[in-house]
Design a protein around this motif. Structure first.
Motif, PDB file in Angstrom:
ATOM      1  N   PRO A  82      -2.346 -11.825   6.148  1.00 24.82           N
ATOM      2  CA  PRO A  82      -2.207 -11.948   7.606  1.00 24.82           C
ATOM      3  C   PRO A  82      -0.758 -12.035   8.090  1.00 24.82           C
ATOM      4  CG  PRO A  82      -3.672 -13.650   6.679  1.00 24.82           C
ATOM      5  CD  PRO A  82      -2.880 -13.076   5.562  1.00 24.82           C
ATOM      6  N   ASN A  83       0.203 -11.825   7.215  1.00 22.10           N
ATOM      7  CA  ASN A  83       1.625 -11.876   7.608  1.00 22.10           C
ATOM      8  C   ASN A  83       1.962 -13.121   8.446  1.00 22.10           C
ATOM      9  OD1 ASN A  83       1.807  -8.414   7.452  1.00 22.10           O
ATOM     10  ND2 ASN A  83       3.386  -9.690   6.528  1.00 22.10           N
ATOM     11  N   ALA A  84       1.538 -14.280   7.932  1.00 24.81           N
ATOM     12  CA  ALA A  84       1.911 -15.570   8.536  1.00 24.81           C
ATOM     13  C   ALA A  84       1.430 -15.724   9.973  1.00 24.81           C
ATOM     14  CB  ALA A  84       3.431 -15.776   8.461  1.00 24.81           C
ATOM     15  N   ILE A  98      -7.905  -3.965  -4.077  1.00 24.68           N
ATOM     16  CA  ILE A  98      -7.849  -3.730  -2.629  1.00 24.68           C
ATOM     17  C   ILE A  98      -7.013  -4.813  -1.966  1.00 24.68           C
ATOM     18  CG2 ILE A  98      -9.232  -3.675  -0.498  1.00 24.68           C
ATOM     19  CD1 ILE A  98     -11.600  -2.689  -2.139  1.00 24.68           C
ATOM     20  N   LYS A  99      -6.153  -4.372  -1.042  1.00 26.75           N
ATOM     21  CA  LYS A  99      -5.419  -5.318  -0.199  1.00 26.75           C
ATOM     22  C   LYS A  99      -5.761  -5.042   1.253  1.00 26.75           C
ATOM     23  CE  LYS A  99      -0.818  -6.245   1.636  1.00 26.75           C
ATOM     24  NZ  LYS A  99       0.531  -6.677   1.273  1.00 26.75           N
ATOM     25  N   LEU A 100      -6.111  -6.095   1.995  1.00 24.76           N
ATOM     26  CA  LEU A 100      -6.401  -5.929   3.423  1.00 24.76           C
ATOM     27  C   LEU A 100      -5.268  -6.513   4.245  1.00 24.76           C
ATOM     28  CD1 LEU A 100      -8.186  -5.244   5.858  1.00 24.76           C
ATOM     29  CD2 LEU A 100      -9.345  -7.445   5.537  1.00 24.76           C
ATOM     30  N   ALA A 130       9.628  -6.383   8.828  1.00 27.88           N
ATOM     31  CA  ALA A 130      10.586  -5.758   7.917  1.00 27.88           C
ATOM     32  C   ALA A 130      11.186  -6.861   7.061  1.00 27.88           C
ATOM     33  CB  ALA A 130      11.679  -5.039   8.702  1.00 27.88           C
ATOM     34  N   PRO A 131      10.486  -7.245   5.988  1.00 25.64           N
ATOM     35  CA  PRO A 131      10.907  -8.419   5.224  1.00 25.64           C
ATOM     36  C   PRO A 131      12.292  -8.228   4.629  1.00 25.64           C
ATOM     37  CG  PRO A 131       9.271  -7.189   4.018  1.00 25.64           C
ATOM     38  CD  PRO A 131       9.385  -6.540   5.352  1.00 25.64           C
ATOM     39  N   GLY A 132      12.939  -9.351   4.378  1.00 21.78           N
ATOM     40  CA  GLY A 132      14.288  -9.256   3.850  1.00 21.78           C
ATOM     41  C   GLY A 132      15.261  -8.850   4.938  1.00 21.78           C
ATOM     42  N   HIS A 140       5.657  -5.473  -3.224  1.00 26.47           N
ATOM     43  CA  HIS A 140       5.459  -5.241  -1.786  1.00 26.47           C
ATOM     44  C   HIS A 140       5.853  -3.816  -1.407  1.00 26.47           C
ATOM     45  CE1 HIS A 140       7.624  -5.102   2.160  1.00 26.47           C
ATOM     46  NE2 HIS A 140       6.516  -5.653   2.576  1.00 26.47           N
ATOM     47  N   SER A 141       5.327  -3.375  -0.263  1.00 19.85           N
ATOM     48  CA  SER A 141       5.697  -2.043   0.229  1.00 19.85           C
ATOM     49  C   SER A 141       5.819  -2.041   1.746  1.00 19.85           C
ATOM     50  CB  SER A 141       4.620  -1.055  -0.216  1.00 19.85           C
ATOM     51  OG  SER A 141       4.401  -0.055   0.737  1.00 19.85           O
ATOM     52  N   ASN A 142       6.682  -1.178   2.251  1.00 21.87           N
ATOM     53  CA  ASN A 142       6.660  -0.754   3.659  1.00 21.87           C
ATOM     54  C   ASN A 142       6.382   0.745   3.654  1.00 21.87           C
ATOM     55  OD1 ASN A 142       9.084  -3.180   4.271  1.00 21.87           O
ATOM     56  ND2 ASN A 142       7.288  -3.012   5.559  1.00 21.87           N
ATOM     57  N   SER A 143       6.281   1.361   4.857  1.00 25.08           N
ATOM     58  CA  SER A 143       6.036   2.803   4.921  1.00 25.08           C
ATOM     59  C   SER A 143       7.155   3.532   4.171  1.00 25.08           C
ATOM     60  CB  SER A 143       6.029   3.264   6.381  1.00 25.08           C
ATOM     61  OG  SER A 143       5.163   2.438   7.133  1.00 25.08           O
TER      62      SER A 143
HETATM   63  O1  GKR Z   1       3.305  -1.939   7.502  1.00 28.96           O
HETATM   64  O2  GKR Z   1       2.382  -3.190   9.015  1.00 28.96           O
HETATM   65  C1  GKR Z   1       2.893  -3.037   7.922  1.00 28.96           C
HETATM   66  C2  GKR Z   1       3.028  -4.221   6.994  1.00 28.96           C
HETATM   67  O3  GKR Z   1       2.625  -5.393   7.658  1.00 28.96           O
HETATM   68  C3  GKR Z   1       4.434  -4.359   6.481  1.00 28.96           C
HETATM   69  O4  GKR Z   1       5.329  -4.361   7.561  1.00 28.96           O
HETATM   70  C4  GKR Z   1       4.655  -5.602   5.663  1.00 28.96           C
HETATM   71  O5  GKR Z   1       6.008  -5.710   5.372  1.00 28.96           O
HETATM   72  O6  GKR Z   1       3.281  -4.517   3.983  1.00 28.96           O
HETATM   73  C5  GKR Z   1       4.024  -5.575   4.305  1.00 28.96           C
HETATM   74  C6  GKR Z   1       3.494  -6.864   3.810  1.00 28.96           C
HETATM   75  O7  GKR Z   1       2.911  -6.870   2.749  1.00 28.96           O
HETATM   76  O8  GKR Z   1       3.733  -7.909   4.421  1.00 28.96           O
END
Ligand code: GKR
Ligand code: MG
Length: 420
Positions: free
Chosen positions: A220-222, A188-190, A96-98, A318-321
């Motif tokens: 890979p979210n670090a 595309i984003k993986l 949950a960034p930020g 960026h996005s979250n759900s």
């Molecule tokens: O929904 O699992 C997820 C993402 O990893 C999300 O929590 C991240 O905040 O989408 C996000 C990202 O780009 O890092």
């Protein structure tokens, strides 16, 4: 025109078992829906995080807004500051960034700011993008946001989803094909950091082969050490539009950029202006993923865009759900930011639930359209809001916790980063 009432309703939306660096998504994601009603009958809408610290913050501020002009955004900021902030204890900082304390006020402000801008625009009979300076694009491009995932059969608490299990290259290419056929995405984003890095890179290469003309990103979210991130970069050279948050910390990202020359992007290490300043000094990342939900609203994100322009940085989103109110706020913002030249992220295709009238917003040719309808252009479906609030009360989740959810399937799972 004065604010007469403010309502904040927590909701839970069903979410598939998507894998990430922390673990796996729970069966429900939380959102807060904000309604700001004026004494002359306008209702403005906002949507933001539903985790307890943000929800508590919204609830603490809401009654103090009664009597305020919806045009008084400085008055809103003063009331947000005066209400203090909630502890972020219990929140998963990584996904949950930020989530750091510095953005707590910004997150609360942003939820209300969007609703106030919606009211302003409705009362003037103009779309929100006009308040933001006018649309430079009417079709806002989004990217296909791919996830490795478990089948929803893994646990009866997940709603059955049609995407099935996606753990190998063939399944991932299938997921991409369906998303692209259905929504027309042009990039595309993986989401990576979940499985073995060499395997994830193999999967990305399979995407490259299947969609040679689609720009590709991996995130890979670090969860990769600097050594792993450098090794994967050698395998990925030439395949990527940008390399998003492979390795932890601004210093780590700076070292990676120096070693590889690849364009790096982040929503993890540049999440406020202090980090922005440090990033400029270090040349850590070259592309910042904006997100109005934690940058302090639509106007603050425009300031971020100006800063990126000034310092020669790229800008993405960026996005979250999330649901449709957030999607439209993101789209009106992106429509009005000339230097937002990358396709934005969105989790929207992963969500079946909706809270607005008319159901899901269309994504066509990979784009969400902004029109001249007043405000954000969406209306609240009260029955849907009520049902999703009931779902929130029933599900018992109050803070996102992908680590504990993963332990249900892998009891030895730990919170460790970088894992690889
Ligand atoms: O929904 O699992 C997820 C993402 O990893 C999300 O929590 C991240 O905040 O989408 C996000 C990202 O780009 O890092
Ligand atoms: Mg990211």
């Amino acid at each position: 025109m004065k604010i007469a009432a403010v309502r904040v309703t927590p909701i839970a939306i069903s979410d598939p078992p998507l894998l990430n660096a922390s673990g796996v998504h729970e069966p429900y994601a939380l959102r807060s829906i904000i309604e700001v009603e004026t004494d002359n009958g306008y209702i403005g809408l906002g949507e933001t995080y539903g985790d307890k610290p943000v929800l508590d913050g919204l609830i603490r501020v809401k009654d103090a807004l009664v009597g305020l002009s919806p045009f008084d955004l400085n008055g809103l900021w003063q009331r947000v500051l005066a209400a203090g902030q909630s502890s972020t204890q219990g929140i998963e900082l990584d996904v949950a960034p930020g989530s750091q304390a510095s953005s707590a006020h910004h997150k609360v402000f942003s939820g209300f700011e969007v609703a106030l801008l919606d009211v302003q625009a409705r009362s003037l009979g103009v779309p929100v993008h006009e308040l933001l300076g006018g649309a430079v694009r009417r079709q806002v491009p989004f990217s296909a946001y791919l996830f490795f995932k478990y089948s929803s059969d893994i646990d009866p608490s997940y709603r059955r989803d049609p995407w099935g299990e996606v753990l190998d290259a063939e399944q991932l290419v299938g997921q991409a094909r369906t998303m692209i056929e259905r929504y027309g995405f042009g990039s595309i984003k993986l989401k990576a950091g979940a499985l073995d890095p060499d395997h994830e890179v193999e999967c990305l290469k399979a995407l490259k082969l299947a969609f040679p003309d689609h720009p590709l990103r991996i995130d890979p979210n670090a969860n990769w050490s600097l050594d792993t991130a450098i090794r994967m970069a050698q395998r990925l050279q030439g395949d990527l539009e940008y390399y998003e948050d492979p390795t932890p910390g601004l210093e780590g990202m700076a070292a990676l950029h120096k070693a590889t020359g690849l364009p790096l992007a982040t929503n993890m290490v540049v999440t406020d202006m202090d980090e922005f300043r440090r990033n400029v000094a270090l040349n850590g990342v070259q592309i910042v993923l904006s997100d109005h939900h934690y940058w302090g609203g639509l106007r603050a994100t425009q300031v971020l865009a100006t800063m990126c322009d000034t310092f020669g940085l790229g800008l993405s989103m960026h996005s979250n759900s999330h649901l449709g109110i957030s999607l439209m706020a993101m789209s009106h913002l992106a429509a009005a930011v000339p230097n937002l030249t990358y396709a934005c992220d969105t989790h929207y295709p992963w969500q079946d639930d909706e809270v607005i009238k008319g159901g899901k917003i269309a994504i066509e040719n990979g784009c969400v359209s902004v029109t001249d309808a007043p405000g954000l252009g969406v209306e609240l479906d009260r029955d849907a809001l009520g049902a999703l609030h009931e779902q929130y009360l029933r599900c018992g989740i109050t803070n996102r916790d992908d680590v504990s959810q993963m332990r249900k399937f892998r009891p030895d799972w730990t919170r460790v980063k970088p894992r690889f």
